[in-house]
Enzyme design. Structure first.
Site, PDB file in Angstrom:
ATOM      1  N   ASP A 178       0.753  -1.344   0.170  1.00 41.49           N
ATOM      2  CA  ASP A 178      -0.125  -0.175   0.154  1.00 41.49           C
ATOM      3  C   ASP A 178       0.777   0.811   0.256  1.00 41.49           C
ATOM      4  O   ASP A 178       2.102   1.711   1.366  1.00 41.49           O
ATOM      5  CB  ASP A 178      -1.089   0.029   0.632  1.00 41.49           C
ATOM      6  N   GLU A 261      -1.128  -0.723  -5.907  1.00 40.35           N
ATOM      7  CA  GLU A 261      -2.927  -0.357  -6.321  1.00 40.35           C
ATOM      8  C   GLU A 261      -2.497  -0.102  -7.705  1.00 40.35           C
ATOM      9  O   GLU A 261      -1.700   0.472  -8.435  1.00 40.35           O
ATOM     10  CB  GLU A 261      -3.225   0.622  -5.419  1.00 40.35           C
ATOM     11  N   CYS A 334     -12.774  -4.478   5.076  1.00 38.52           N
ATOM     12  CA  CYS A 334     -12.112  -5.334   6.526  1.00 38.52           C
ATOM     13  C   CYS A 334     -11.731  -6.594   5.421  1.00 38.52           C
ATOM     14  O   CYS A 334     -12.239  -7.315   4.964  1.00 38.52           O
ATOM     15  CB  CYS A 334     -12.903  -6.012   7.293  1.00 38.52           C
ATOM     16  N   CYS A 337     -14.235  -9.762   7.460  1.00 35.33           N
ATOM     17  CA  CYS A 337     -15.070 -10.634   7.014  1.00 35.33           C
ATOM     18  C   CYS A 337     -15.374  -9.184   5.933  1.00 35.33           C
ATOM     19  O   CYS A 337     -16.403  -9.741   5.435  1.00 35.33           O
ATOM     20  CB  CYS A 337     -15.589  -9.571   8.361  1.00 35.33           C
ATOM     21  N   CYS A 353     -13.175  -2.818  12.520  1.00 35.24           N
ATOM     22  CA  CYS A 353     -14.239  -2.688  11.570  1.00 35.24           C
ATOM     23  C   CYS A 353     -15.252  -2.756  12.015  1.00 35.24           C
ATOM     24  O   CYS A 353     -15.544  -3.471  13.699  1.00 35.24           O
ATOM     25  CB  CYS A 353     -13.934  -4.590  11.188  1.00 35.24           C
ATOM     26  N   CYS A 356     -17.287  -6.621  12.675  1.00 31.71           N
ATOM     27  CA  CYS A 356     -16.484  -7.679  13.504  1.00 31.71           C
ATOM     28  C   CYS A 356     -16.356  -7.810  14.453  1.00 31.71           C
ATOM     29  O   CYS A 356     -15.360  -8.930  14.483  1.00 31.71           O
ATOM     30  CB  CYS A 356     -16.266  -8.376  12.189  1.00 31.71           C
ATOM     31  N   ASP A 363      -2.749   0.717   7.192  1.00 29.62           N
ATOM     32  CA  ASP A 363      -2.382   0.676   6.278  1.00 29.62           C
ATOM     33  C   ASP A 363      -1.987  -0.882   5.948  1.00 29.62           C
ATOM     34  O   ASP A 363      -1.556  -1.433   4.785  1.00 29.62           O
ATOM     35  CB  ASP A 363      -0.323   1.406   5.653  1.00 29.62           C
TER      36      ASP A 363
HETATM   37 ZN    ZN Z   1     -14.885  -6.993   9.740  1.00 28.61          ZN
END
Ligand code: ZN
Length: 409
Positions: A178, A261, A334, A337, A353, A356, A363
């Site tokens: 990243d 990216e 996330c 999840c 998150c 979850c 990063d």
């Molecule tokens: Zn999550």
């Protein structure tokens, strides 16, 4: 990719090189003006052959005749290439070349003679053999040479050549990276790398800028301050370039597959749009221009595109792979999840998150997302990952990503 060497012209040769720079700039700007004159319905602008003929005509009886015709012709070819790059959407439209800023020219038929272990000479039309320091071996084959004068007064010659082969042994490892501003590079294994910020040189630049603002335009002292500032800038740039080279080499040696990216950096560093005030015509509301300019500087400072290019060059030369993936929501998704929401970013650095409760450095989470997206693309098999190494790699949340990684490797 080019091999660059510091050029040391003798005091007698320097005016000749300066003359070539001025000619090349003049011819380039003429060609640009011609292109700017084009209007719809006017027919096409002259093609390369026609322009070369016009140059030959312009040379007869003008000051251009004293300069080197090959340098001037090469400037036109350079311009054609720049226009083609613009049409190809890989580069911006060619711009005016400015004195003191865009000083350089190309040599087409190159003669290089090695003087001893440390020095060699390159033939420059109408100037003769000019010495350059052999700071690295010459490439075995090379295209044309480009001579440049940077604003700090250093001459360089660079030879277009292929990337040297990179000899590496496959490690079976894959990494997502990243690219950011606070942390220049966050790697999916949790490593954070930061480009050097050169605080001493940066504060020197600020001081010199203040000095410059007080000095009279056109004065000798102002010119001296300008050179000092250019030298400080050059040292910062050298330092960052060095970091990019070393870091990209290390990453290519450590990983068979690297995922980045797909960032359009030129689009990201656009200026903030002016925001017109609806109540007062002709007046403008605050649009965050200063903050955006600061962010743009930080992005440019991090050398994102140079890093990606060098990584790709070296990986390709060493049998590795660099993949580019969709950058959307990598920092909001996330890893455990898949829940994607801006609220997941608790702060610049913290990811938590809301669905979850998975927490990580923001990063690192993004880098892991990037890796997972890259591995879905399934890079070409055959990067010889040993089962032991695969088992040694970490983090249960990435179980899904690991399966595809195993298939890939
Ligand atoms: Zn999550």
């Amino acid at each position: 990719m080019s091999h660059r060497y510091r050029l040391y012209p003798s005091p007698g040769q320097e005016p000749g090189l300066g003359r070539h720079c001025a000619d090349a700039r003049f011819v380039w700007n003429l060609a640009l003006e011609q292109a700017n004159c084009w209007r719809a319905g006017r027919g096409s602008t002259p093609g390369p052959a026609e322009r070369q003929r016009q140059l030959a005509e312009a040379r007869a009886g003008t000051f251009l005749a004293e300069g080197s015709s090959s340098v001037q012709q090469q400037a036109l070819r350079d311009f054609d290439r720049a226009m083609a790059n613009w049409w190809g959407k890989t580069h911006r439209r060619p711009r005016w070349r400015k004195q003191g800023q865009d000083e350089g020219f190309c040599i087409r038929d190159i003669t290089v003679k090695q003087v001893n272990r440390r020095w060699a000479e390159v033939g420059v039309p109408k100037v003769g053999m000019v010495r350059f320091r052999l700071s690295r071996p010459m490439p075995t084959t090379f295209g044309m040479a480009r001579v440049k004068l940077d604003p700090s007064g250093r001459w360089h010659v660079s030879f277009a050549a292929a990337q040297d082969p990179v000899v590496r042994t496959p490690t079976g490892s894959a990494a997502g990276i990243d690219r950011g501003v606070a942390t220049t590079l966050a790697i999916s294994d949790g490593t954070m790398l930061r480009a050097p910020s050169c605080p001493k040189l940066a504060s020197r630049v600020v001081r010199l800028d203040q000095q410059l603002a007080r000095q009279r335009r056109g004065s000798k002292r102002r010119a001296k301050t300008k050179r000092a500032r250019a030298r400080a800038h050059a040292r910062i740039a050298d330092c960052r370039r060095d970091w990019v080279e070393k870091t990209s080499t290390r990453l290519v040696f450590d990983h068979d597959v690297i995922v980045l990216e797909d960032l359009r950096v030129t689009n990201m560093v656009r200026r903030a749009k002016p925001k017109a005030d609806p109540e007062q015509p002709g007046a403008f509301l605050p649009n965050g221009a200063a903050a955006k300019a600061g962010l743009n500087r930080a992005i440019q400072r991090s050398n994102w595109s140079v890093f990606a290019r060098r990584l790709e060059d070296k990986a390709t030369a060493g049998g590795g792979t660099v993949l580019f993936v969709d950058p959307r929501y990598t920092s909001q998704q996330c890893r455990r999840c898949g829940h994607t929401a801006p609220e997941n970013r608790e702060s610049q650095a913290v990811f938590r998150c809301v669905a979850c409760g998975y927490a990580n450095h923001a990063d690192s989470n993004a880098a892991e997302n990037i890796l997972a997206r890259g591995l879905v693309l399934a890079p070409t098999p055959g990067h010889g990952a040993s089962p032991r190494k695969r088992a040694a790699r970490r983090s249960p949340p990435r179980a899904a990503a690991r399966t595809s990684e195993t298939d890939a490797a």
